[in-house]
Design an enzyme around this catalytic site. Sequence first.
Site, PDB file in Angstrom:
ATOM      1  N   ARG A 294       0.802  -1.219   0.000  1.00  0.00           N
ATOM      2  CA  ARG A 294       0.000   0.000   0.000  1.00  0.00           C
ATOM      3  C   ARG A 294       0.843   1.280   0.000  1.00  0.00           C
ATOM      4  O   ARG A 294       0.586   2.198  -0.770  1.00  0.00           O
ATOM      5  CB  ARG A 294      -0.848  -0.038   1.280  1.00  0.00           C
ATOM      6  CG  ARG A 294      -1.778   1.115   1.490  1.00  0.00           C
ATOM      7  CD  ARG A 294      -2.268   1.089   2.950  1.00  0.00           C
ATOM      8  NE  ARG A 294      -2.789  -0.209   3.326  1.00  0.00           N
ATOM      9  CZ  ARG A 294      -4.059  -0.585   3.163  1.00  0.00           C
ATOM     10  NH1 ARG A 294      -4.921   0.244   2.642  1.00  0.00           N
ATOM     11  NH2 ARG A 294      -4.453  -1.781   3.535  1.00  0.00           N
ATOM     12  N   TYR A 335     -14.684  -3.137   3.710  1.00  0.00           N
ATOM     13  CA  TYR A 335     -14.320  -2.808   5.087  1.00  0.00           C
ATOM     14  C   TYR A 335     -14.396  -1.326   5.437  1.00  0.00           C
ATOM     15  O   TYR A 335     -13.660  -0.836   6.281  1.00  0.00           O
ATOM     16  CB  TYR A 335     -12.951  -3.391   5.494  1.00  0.00           C
ATOM     17  CG  TYR A 335     -11.948  -3.675   4.389  1.00  0.00           C
ATOM     18  CD1 TYR A 335     -11.537  -4.981   4.146  1.00  0.00           C
ATOM     19  CD2 TYR A 335     -11.399  -2.652   3.621  1.00  0.00           C
ATOM     20  CE1 TYR A 335     -10.615  -5.260   3.149  1.00  0.00           C
ATOM     21  CE2 TYR A 335     -10.476  -2.930   2.627  1.00  0.00           C
ATOM     22  CZ  TYR A 335     -10.097  -4.243   2.401  1.00  0.00           C
ATOM     23  OH  TYR A 335      -9.182  -4.516   1.417  1.00  0.00           O
ATOM     24  N   CYS A 362     -26.330  -2.905  -9.298  1.00  0.00           N
ATOM     25  CA  CYS A 362     -27.599  -3.259  -8.674  1.00  0.00           C
ATOM     26  C   CYS A 362     -27.328  -3.900  -7.325  1.00  0.00           C
ATOM     27  O   CYS A 362     -27.430  -5.123  -7.169  1.00  0.00           O
ATOM     28  CB  CYS A 362     -28.373  -4.202  -9.579  1.00  0.00           C
ATOM     29  SG  CYS A 362     -28.887  -3.363 -11.051  1.00  0.00           S
ATOM     30  N   GLU A 363     -26.967  -3.057  -6.369  1.00  0.00           N
ATOM     31  CA  GLU A 363     -26.516  -3.546  -5.078  1.00  0.00           C
ATOM     32  C   GLU A 363     -26.481  -2.312  -4.169  1.00  0.00           C
ATOM     33  O   GLU A 363     -25.726  -1.375  -4.445  1.00  0.00           O
ATOM     34  CB  GLU A 363     -25.100  -4.125  -5.282  1.00  0.00           C
ATOM     35  CG  GLU A 363     -24.376  -4.584  -4.057  1.00  0.00           C
ATOM     36  CD  GLU A 363     -24.885  -5.924  -3.563  1.00  0.00           C
ATOM     37  OE1 GLU A 363     -25.147  -6.808  -4.400  1.00  0.00           O
ATOM     38  OE2 GLU A 363     -25.050  -6.055  -2.344  1.00  0.00           O
TER      39      GLU A 363
HETATM   40  C1  LIG Z   1      -0.506  -7.728   2.132  1.00  0.00           C
HETATM   41  C2  LIG Z   1       0.868  -8.120   2.476  1.00  0.00           C
HETATM   42  C3  LIG Z   1       1.895  -7.178   2.442  1.00  0.00           C
HETATM   43  C4  LIG Z   1       1.675  -5.723   2.127  1.00  0.00           C
HETATM   44  O1  LIG Z   1       0.856  -5.090   3.046  1.00  0.00           O
HETATM   45  P1  LIG Z   1       0.604  -3.509   2.917  1.00  0.00           P
HETATM   46  O2  LIG Z   1      -0.304  -3.222   4.040  1.00  0.00           O
HETATM   47  O3  LIG Z   1      -0.009  -3.279   1.593  1.00  0.00           O
HETATM   48  O4  LIG Z   1       1.946  -2.844   3.048  1.00  0.00           O
HETATM   49  C5  LIG Z   1       3.172  -7.609   2.716  1.00  0.00           C
HETATM   50  N1  LIG Z   1       3.427  -8.915   3.003  1.00  0.00           N
HETATM   51  C6  LIG Z   1       2.462  -9.840   3.031  1.00  0.00           C
HETATM   52  C7  LIG Z   1       2.799 -11.236   3.333  1.00  0.00           C
HETATM   53  C8  LIG Z   1       1.149  -9.481   2.779  1.00  0.00           C
HETATM   54  O5  LIG Z   1       0.201 -10.412   2.829  1.00  0.00           O
END
Ligand SMILES: *Cc1c(COP(=O)(O)O)cnc(C)c1O
Length: 433
Positions: A294, A335, A362-363
């Site tokens: 992210r 979420y 449609c939700e």
């Molecule tokens: C989802 C995930 C990440 C990345 O998480 P972010 O919150 O997007 O930084 C890193 N490692 C693993 C194993 C994940 O499942």
Amino acid sequence: MILYPHFDTNAAGHLTVGGMDTVALAREFGTPAYILDENVIRQNCRTYLSAARAHFGENALPLYASKALSFTGIYRIVAEEGLGIDCVSGGELYTAKNADFPAERIYFHGNNKTDADLRQALLMGVGTIVVDGMEELEALDAIARELGKTQKILLRITPGIDPHTHRAIMTGNVDSKFGNAIVTGQALAITKKALSLGGVVLAGFHCHIGSQIFDIEPFRDAADIMLKFIADVKAATNFEATELNLGGGLGVRYTEDDRGIDYADAIAKIAEIVREGAKKSGVAMPRVILEPGRSLVAAAGVTLYTVGSVKEIPGFRNYVSVDGGMPDNPRYALYGSQYTALIANRANDPKDYRATVAGRCCESGDLIGEGMALQAPRRGDILAVLCTGAYNYSMASNYNRLPRAPIVLVKDGKAKIAVRRESYEDLVRCDQK
Ligand SMILES: *Cc1c(COP(=O)(O)O)cnc(C)c1O
């Protein structure tokens, strides 16, 4: 500047991203469309890489967790910036390969890799497989030996941490579909098993405590628990881990109410924590891997929609419907994720209107957000939702047979299509007549 320096307004009062007029981009590429500021992604990669090298040493390797946003072009960008990646499926591996991503810099994750996934990873020469459980370990060992390979692995460990309570909760996160819990003895058991097998070479351990984390304390808990585990494994087996992967999870500022994070500063603090933890546990400082998803891509993105119906229900609320919705951004429905939205063609007007921004499916749950502050909207306006780079396109669907939106990369005043818009023909491509 709106939330981030790359979001601004121009003389026409239009929202700009990376200096480019979003209203003009909407006209050129249509809506809905994901626009990504490539320079922001590259800068985030550089921040992680230089901070990781400065604080963990030259062999530090940040990985881009590519489930956050996966398409061929992003693997090229990340490869050019010198990061590794993690993949969680055969499809992500395939896409990385399509971009000629260096296989040795790939970490392959997932709580239920199929035999076909494992075989594909081995044949591709994936550098590291993060093994999630005992059956997978045995299957991988068998396939590796059949192919005449020895595969480097990490073991996924559940440290038992709830990142949003700032404390190790040894029962909380142990209840997870991911990984092997330390407290139940399963982590040590799978370690011993891995050390006994000829098709795999154990390098160390992995944990991932969660997502959208703004505090360093959960990482301290995780690092301490993992380093103590490394010490306990050493005492029990003589094996000393050389690699410790602490996962991803650093948070992103989506709204004015979120606080931001200085990623370089966070990495410096995590490095100090790991160094102290290693000393305390009496083990050598391992190679440390971080896996941001992210925080590398979310802020770079903006989704552009065209406003359709504006429905004001007296005594209730205002609904502003756009030409996309949960198929391009399911995160509010999933979420309750919060976003910042605005009317891109009147971006300097006061945001004195409150609305539920709805999609066209449609939700009833097909919403982008509720109580969103906007400039007063009209049919035909361009509505922009900021910070949609992560977990939007990668979670997109064709619900209601809506073609998936394109991804447009903007960089230095130029815009190019990285993923074209799906057509109706694409929608029926796999259908048999
Ligand atoms: C989802 C995930 C990440 C990345 O998480 P972010 O919150 O997007 O930084 C890193 N490692 C693993 C194993 C994940 O499942």
